[in-house]
Design a protein around this motif. Structure first.
Motif, short mmCIF file in Angstrom:
data_model
loop_
_atom_site.label_atom_id
_atom_site.label_comp_id
_atom_site.label_asym_id
_atom_site.label_seq_id
_atom_site.Cartn_x
_atom_site.Cartn_y
_atom_site.Cartn_z
N LEU A 493 43.12 47.27 38.03
CA LEU A 493 42.19 46.48 38.84
C LEU A 493 41.80 45.21 38.10
O LEU A 493 41.42 45.27 36.93
N ASP A 494 41.89 44.07 38.76
CA ASP A 494 41.57 42.79 38.14
C ASP A 494 40.45 42.11 38.93
O ASP A 494 40.69 41.55 40.01
N GLU A 495 39.23 42.15 38.41
CA GLU A 495 38.07 41.46 39.00
C GLU A 495 37.86 41.83 40.47
O GLU A 495 37.63 40.96 41.31
N VAL A 496 37.91 43.12 40.78
CA VAL A 496 37.74 43.52 42.19
C VAL A 496 36.30 43.34 42.66
O VAL A 496 36.04 43.25 43.87
N ILE A 522 42.50 51.35 34.78
CA ILE A 522 42.14 50.30 33.82
C ILE A 522 41.69 49.09 34.62
O ILE A 522 42.42 48.59 35.47
N GLU A 523 40.47 48.64 34.35
CA GLU A 523 39.87 47.57 35.16
C GLU A 523 39.50 46.39 34.28
O GLU A 523 38.96 46.55 33.17
N VAL A 524 39.79 45.20 34.77
CA VAL A 524 39.39 43.96 34.12
C VAL A 524 38.17 43.42 34.86
O VAL A 524 38.17 43.34 36.09
N ALA A 525 37.13 43.05 34.12
CA ALA A 525 35.91 42.54 34.77
C ALA A 525 35.09 41.75 33.78
O ALA A 525 35.13 41.99 32.57
N HIS A 526 34.34 40.78 34.31
CA HIS A 526 33.34 40.08 33.48
C HIS A 526 32.11 40.97 33.32
O HIS A 526 31.71 41.30 32.22
#
Length: 546
Positions: A493-496, A522-526
């Motif tokens: 997941l990228d910035e969902v 695995i998630e990408v997030a600010h």
């Protein structure tokens, strides 16, 4: 390099043999037509009774040859269209596959290649390559026929023919250089046009539309000037070949005319020699025209070779120790990995290590530019590691076949890819037929039911190009729904959460909680994550991150 690519683009050389056969057939029929026409002229002009052939019969044979030549040319055109379509389609597939595996290509370059350069490659492979082979063989064969009829005429035509390759090679090199310059300028024009379109609202607000138009006009003028130079070179080549052909025909006609007057050559032989001399140079002129028309195609093949070489090497051989069931969660292990955003760039992540067990979760955080999306792409197999290793299910993801990757992995990008079509088309993209119950369940889980009920046509409502008729949050939900329907073992997941408000994010966490806990995520997030309680790694704080 060009030979390898033409074989690959045509799925073998048999299509080229097909084209060369038709071109040789057309040339052979042209020679026979010339000989029969000479006989017909002699039969119609001789009145001394030495001709023992029926004029009507010769005329019938001539008309038949003309008809057969027309049919052969129609067959050649059909074969060229098939070969060009095959090569263009394969060039687009290879290019897009390379981009999907990490080749560093700008949006403008991709648009230019897919929209025009792939067709240039098809035209080059289907026309220029066989014409070059025929242009090297057929003139010699025709010259042999002329020599059997009149050796002196063959000698004159052969002396002029020797000069042709030197002129063609010199002009051909100039054409190739100009074609490469032209393709570069077209890529630059496409890239700048897309950038200006993306920033049109901001430019208008700043009152800077004039500068944008001036940049686009300048890039267009440079591309047009390059096209003009290419056309000028092509005209110079055609003129040079026409001069050589005219010189040879004129010399043969003059010499045979004097010989005809003193009786050392017959009318039939002299006429056949003059007409066949034109046929000697006809394949060369066709090859020259095809060469210049295919100059852009040759340059485009070099671009394709560069892009394909920049992508990671992906094998279709089965990976080792993959989960026995694709939907089963798989471990993700990153061991002292150094990762670059493209094959030609320097690593922006160095000595990264972490382990996520089967069914585990992880959030990769950090400021913009810290490499979060780059890590996610490497886990998906789109980027190789410069050093270290990344393993999914104890296998290198860059070694997965397309079937394995689709079965094991699902990704939700921060800018989801939607195609022009219906909402249903985008939800089942790449899956084919999907059970209505499963589809409705995924729609409910991802909070898409209000959109389905509101849209005119429901699931058959159009979403527009790139999903422009949907909001950013709705596009994210569509991509999540696709991932749920795919039922992967590993979810990336990228910035969902970037385009969802707090209430929608909380509701989505609740509805997807059971789905997320049954696979590796695995998630990408600010800061706004779909997994509130997952472990977190801040890439911006890592000592090896540059």
């Amino acid at each position: 390099m060009l030979k390898q690519w033409r074989t690959r683009l045509l799925h073998g050389d048999w299509r080229l043999w097909d084209l060369e056969f038709f071109q040789v057939l057309v040339a052979t029929i042209s020679v026979l037509t010339t000989l029969v026409a000479s006989v017909l002229v002699v039969a119609m002009t001789r009145t001394d009774g030495t001709v023992r052939v029926s004029v009507l019969f010769v005329a019938f044979v001539l008309a038949s040859l003309v008809a057969v030549r027309g049919a052969a040319r129609a067959g050649l055109s059909s074969a060229e269209r098939r070969a060009a379509a095959t090569a263009s389609l394969e060039a687009r597939r290879v290019f897009l596959d390379a981009v999907g595996h990490g080749a560093p290509v700008s949006a403008g370059s991709a648009s230019s290649f897919v929209g025009r350069s792939a067709d240039d490659i098809g035209a080059y492979v289907a026309r220029a390559v066989p014409a070059r082979t025929v242009g090297a063989v057929v003139p010699v064969l025709v010259l042999v026929v002329v020599g059997l009829i009149d050796p002196l005429s063959a000698l004159i035509a052969g002396c002029v023919l020797v000069v042709a390759p030197f002129a063609m090679v010199r002009i051909g090199r100039r054409s190739t250089r100009e074609a490469e310059v032209g393709i570069g300028r077209l890529r630059s024009l496409s890239t700048r046009a897309l950038e200006l379109l993306d920033g049109a609202v901001e430019l208008r607000a700043l009152g800077a539309m004039t500068q944008g138009r001036a940049e686009l006009a300048g890039a267009t003028n440079r591309a047009v000037e390059s096209t003009r130079r290419s056309l000028r070179i092509g005209l110079q080549s055609a003129t040079a070949l026409d001069v050589l052909a005219g010189t040879a025909i004129g010399l043969v006609a003059m010499v045979d005319g004097f010989r005809l007057l003193d009786g050392s050559v017959s009318l039939g032989h002299a006429l056949a020699a003059v007409l066949l001399t034109a046929e000697v140079f006809a394949p060369l002129r066709a090859a020259g025209a095809a060469f210049h028309a295919g100059a852009d195609g040759r340059a485009a093949i070099r671009v394709l070779d560069t892009v394909a070489g920049a992508a990671s090497d992906v094998s279709d051989s089965p990976g080792s120790l993959l989960p026995r069931v694709a939907a089963s969660p798989a471990a993700v292990s990153v061991r002292h990995a150094s990762i670059a955003p493209s094959a030609s760039a320097s690593p922006i992540i160095e000595d990264l290590s972490f382990f996520v067990g089967p069914g585990g979760s992880l959030v990769l955080a950090g400021p913009s530019g810290s490499g979060k999306t780059t890590v996610l792409r490497a886990i998906a197999g789109a980027l190789p590691t410069a050093r270290g290793a990344i393993l999914v299910g104890n296998s290198d993801p860059t070694r997965f076949s397309a079937r394995q990757r689709c079965a094991l992995l699902a990704a939700v990008d921060q800018r989801p890819c939607l195609v022009a079509g219906t909402l249903r088309d985008n939800l089942v993209l790449g899956l084919g037929a999907v059970d209505d119950e499963a589809l409705n369940g995924a729609i409910e889980r991802c909070g898409l039911m209000p959109l389905v009920e509101r849209a005119a046509g429901g699931l058959d409502a159009q979403v527009g190009e790139e999903g422009r008729l949907l909001s950013a949050g709705e596009r994210t939900r569509v991509a999540l729904c696709r991932a749920v329907l795919r039922d992967p073992g590993v979810l990336l997941l990228d910035e969902v959460g970037a385009h969802l408000d707090d209430a929608s994010l909380v509701a989505l966490r609740h509805s997807l909680s059971e789905f997320l806990t049954t696979r590796t995520v695995i998630e990408v997030a600010h800061d706004r994550t779909l997994q509130a309680d997952a472990p977190r790694i801040d890439l911006g704080l890592m000592a090896g991150t540059r």
